[in-house]
Scaffold this motif. Structure first.
Motif, PDB file in Angstrom:
ATOM      1  N   ILE A 167       0.820  -1.207   0.000  1.00 53.41           N
ATOM      2  CA  ILE A 167       0.000   0.000   0.000  1.00 53.41           C
ATOM      3  C   ILE A 167       0.858   1.263   0.000  1.00 53.41           C
ATOM      4  N   ALA A 168       2.183   1.085   0.137  1.00 51.85           N
ATOM      5  CA  ALA A 168       3.085   2.243   0.063  1.00 51.85           C
ATOM      6  C   ALA A 168       3.484   2.559  -1.368  1.00 51.85           C
ATOM      7  N   LYS A 169       3.135   1.665  -2.307  1.00 54.24           N
ATOM      8  CA  LYS A 169       3.505   1.857  -3.698  1.00 54.24           C
ATOM      9  C   LYS A 169       2.257   1.861  -4.572  1.00 54.24           C
ATOM     10  N   VAL A 170       2.348   2.528  -5.693  1.00 50.07           N
ATOM     11  CA  VAL A 170       1.269   2.565  -6.677  1.00 50.07           C
ATOM     12  C   VAL A 170       1.788   1.883  -7.938  1.00 50.07           C
ATOM     13  N   SER A 171       1.086   0.854  -8.375  1.00 46.19           N
ATOM     14  CA  SER A 171       1.552   0.104  -9.541  1.00 46.19           C
ATOM     15  C   SER A 171       1.569   0.989 -10.782  1.00 46.19           C
ATOM     16  N   GLY A 172       2.680   0.929 -11.509  1.00 45.87           N
ATOM     17  CA  GLY A 172       2.830   1.717 -12.726  1.00 45.87           C
ATOM     18  C   GLY A 172       3.285   3.143 -12.515  1.00 45.87           C
ATOM     19  N   ARG A 173       3.501   3.538 -11.265  1.00 45.50           N
ATOM     20  CA  ARG A 173       3.947   4.915 -10.978  1.00 45.50           C
ATOM     21  C   ARG A 173       5.199   4.848 -10.101  1.00 45.50           C
ATOM     22  N   ASP A 175       7.419   7.077 -10.000  1.00 41.47           N
ATOM     23  CA  ASP A 175       7.775   8.403  -9.506  1.00 41.47           C
ATOM     24  C   ASP A 175       7.144   8.688  -8.146  1.00 41.47           C
ATOM     25  N   LEU A 176       6.102   7.904  -7.772  1.00 44.62           N
ATOM     26  CA  LEU A 176       5.469   8.091  -6.466  1.00 44.62           C
ATOM     27  C   LEU A 176       6.182   7.210  -5.447  1.00 44.62           C
ATOM     28  N   ASN A 177       7.291   7.699  -4.929  1.00 45.85           N
ATOM     29  CA  ASN A 177       8.125   6.917  -4.019  1.00 45.85           C
ATOM     30  C   ASN A 177       8.293   7.613  -2.672  1.00 45.85           C
ATOM     31  N   TYR A 178       7.258   8.321  -2.239  1.00 43.27           N
ATOM     32  CA  TYR A 178       7.390   9.097  -1.009  1.00 43.27           C
ATOM     33  C   TYR A 178       7.476   8.214   0.244  1.00 43.27           C
ATOM     34  N   LEU A 179       6.976   6.990   0.156  1.00 38.48           N
ATOM     35  CA  LEU A 179       6.947   6.113   1.323  1.00 38.48           C
ATOM     36  C   LEU A 179       7.915   4.936   1.200  1.00 38.48           C
ATOM     37  N   ASP A 180       8.915   5.057   0.363  1.00 38.27           N
ATOM     38  CA  ASP A 180       9.857   3.949   0.183  1.00 38.27           C
ATOM     39  C   ASP A 180      10.622   3.638   1.467  1.00 38.27           C
TER      40      ASP A 180
END
Length: 500
Positions: free
Chosen positions: A436-442, A444-449
């Protein structure tokens, strides 16, 4: 007034003037006299306090003697510790038994009571129990970090190196059958999911393990086999917490083992158990699904817009069969992160030629106004009518109820349970928080890595929720179509069939 009453009152008056009431004699007949029993004087508050002080002192003396420590000596005696004259009928207590112990000496202690209490599931916020479980565990589980405070009692999900560690031990441990190991790997990797699929895989693994079983020397077959089944269950529970339907199936297998006749040979015993397991799979799951499909399809009308959530195998069978009967309807598939199970259902329905609409759960209120019926699956149905199913089911049911759209639950009766559940906090399963910390296919959305290293951030991925019975219109089972209030009847009347 007769003679007896007159004598009694005269002598009572004399006793009140200065005599002792215990010496009063009552003349019942002229030739017979009966002496009344002495009445006990009421103890004063100071006397009762002195009695309690003496009992406490005797008890502390005995404890000190047992431990080898001198009893504590009070510097100043209390006012209540004065010596009062002892009465004949109330002796001063000198034993070490206190008043509460004298009243309930036969009652079990608190420690014994705790032993008798059955714990349905281990509390993972109890450190002592967690340490004991780690010693017995086959899988090396790393310590969970950033736990959500409200869900610390649940088994925490930790990916770590569990799968690799389990694969390295698959041929080195003799306590678990290889078929059970294989199913455990599939549970851990997520290759087998869904209530029916997990239960069938577990039962077939048990069936194969029973067929390969040989009774050890100086062992009783029923007892040793039941012990092995329990060890298999513990292993599978380490890989992934068992579902309620799997628990019912395990109870059935153990009950069949306990009911085996003692005069059967080992070969006949294994054949009987294998036949029972196959019969359970065939009757309670395969045939039950066919019966549910035959009944649920009668609720589908031409021109209906049917909404479903997730990917329920029974609901898929209902939709496909209704299409094969030539009924004209459209399907709205509602899906949600992180698994997107509805996409698999969408592909299969489109391949069958059904007209479908796909949307996410955040848009369910926008499409509900055109929906005529809602078909949902369930992981379990509890005795108070609560539907325990994949997370998001309660949300869809509540939205449908607000739009006055009937909600139909398709569920096999072997998933019914006598447990009562009021929320989804006490009993639930935690999924992988990373998904739930990642969005599939995105990418660039790595704020919660790097969320694990942030101590003040916790991610919660619940797998199930509880839908109240008020939002359920009808439950379609293999015993018929019933309202949620009739679930206890099914549990009471037909639940015993799982055990016999």
């Amino acid at each position: 007034m007769d003679r007896v009453d007159a004598n009694f009152f005269n002598e009572t008056n004399d006793a009140e003037k200065g005599g002792n009431i215990s010496e009063v004699q009552v003349s019942h007949h002229e030739d017979k006299k009966v002496t009344s029993k002495p009445l006990k004087d009421k103890t004063s508050k100071a006397e009762r306090r002195a009695l309690q002080e003496a009992q406490r002192a005797a008890k502390s003396t005995k404890k000190a003697a047992a431990s080898g420590v001198a009893p504590p000596v009070t510097e100043k005696p209390t006012k209540a510790s004065k010596q009062y004259p002892q009465k004949k009928d109330v002796p001063l207590a000198t034993s070490s038994v206190s008043v509460p112990e004298m009243k309930g000496g036969d009652r079990p202690s608190e420690k014994d009571k705790k032993k008798d209490v059955y714990h349905p599931r281990m509390q993972y916020d109890d450190k002592s129990r967690v340490e004991k479980a780690k010693k017995r565990s086959v899988i090396d589980k790393p310590e969970a970090r950033n736990r959500v405070e409200l869900f610390q009692h649940l088994p925490q999900y930790e990916r770590g190196n569990q799968l690799r560690d389990l694969e390295s031990k698959i041929f080195n441990l003799d306590s678990v059958h290889p078929a059970v190991y294989k199913v455990g790997l599939q549970y851990l990797s997520g290759d087998v999911s869904g209530s029916n699929a997990r239960c069938i895989a577990m039962l077939y693994a048990f069936k194969e393990a029973i067929e390969d079983y040989h009774t050890p020397v100086d062992k009783i077959l029923t007892r040793d086999l039941a012990t092995r089944i329990s060890s298999y269950v513990s292993f599978l529970n380490e890989c992934r917490p068992l579902s309620i339907s799997m628990g019912n199936a395990i109870r059935y297998v153990k009950a069949r083992i306990a009911k085996l006749p003692s005069n059967l040979t080992e070969t006949d015993t294994k054949a009987t158990l294998s036949s029972d397991i196959y019969r359970f799979i065939n009757e309670k799951i395969v045939i039950a699904d066919k019966v549910i499909v035959q009944q649920a399809v009668t609720k589908v009308r031409d021109g209906d817009v049917l909404l479903t959530y997730g990917c329920s195998s029974v609901v898929e069978m209902v939709l496909v069969y209704a299409h094969e009967l030539g009924k004209k309807f459209r399907v709205v598939i509602v899906d949600s992160r992180p698994k997107f199970e509805g996409q698999r259902l969408l592909r299969r329905l489109i391949a069958k030629g059904l007209s479908c609409t796909y949307t996410h759960i955040n848009a369910v209120s926008y499409v509900m106004h055109e929906v005529t019926k809602v078909f949902l699956g369930a992981a379990s149905i509890l005795s108070n009518g609560i539907v325990y199913s994949r997370i998001g089911t309660a949300c869809v049911s509540m939205v449908a109820h607000s739009f006055r759209v009937p909600v139909l639950i398709c569920c096999e009766a072997y998933k019914f349970h006598e447990r009562v559940l009021l929320d989804s906090i006490c009993t639930n399963e935690l999924g992988d928080p990373d998904v739930i910390a990642k969005v599939s296919g995105r990418k660039d959305l790595n704020y919660l890595d790097d969320w694990v290293n942030k101590k003040n951030l916790q991610l919660l991925n619940l797998l199930y929720d509880a839908t109240p019975s008020d939002y359920i219109s009808l439950i379609v089972t293999d015993y018929g179509m019933i309202p949620p209030t009739s679930v206890p009847v099914i549990v009471r009347e037909y639940g015993k069939e799982h055990l016999f």
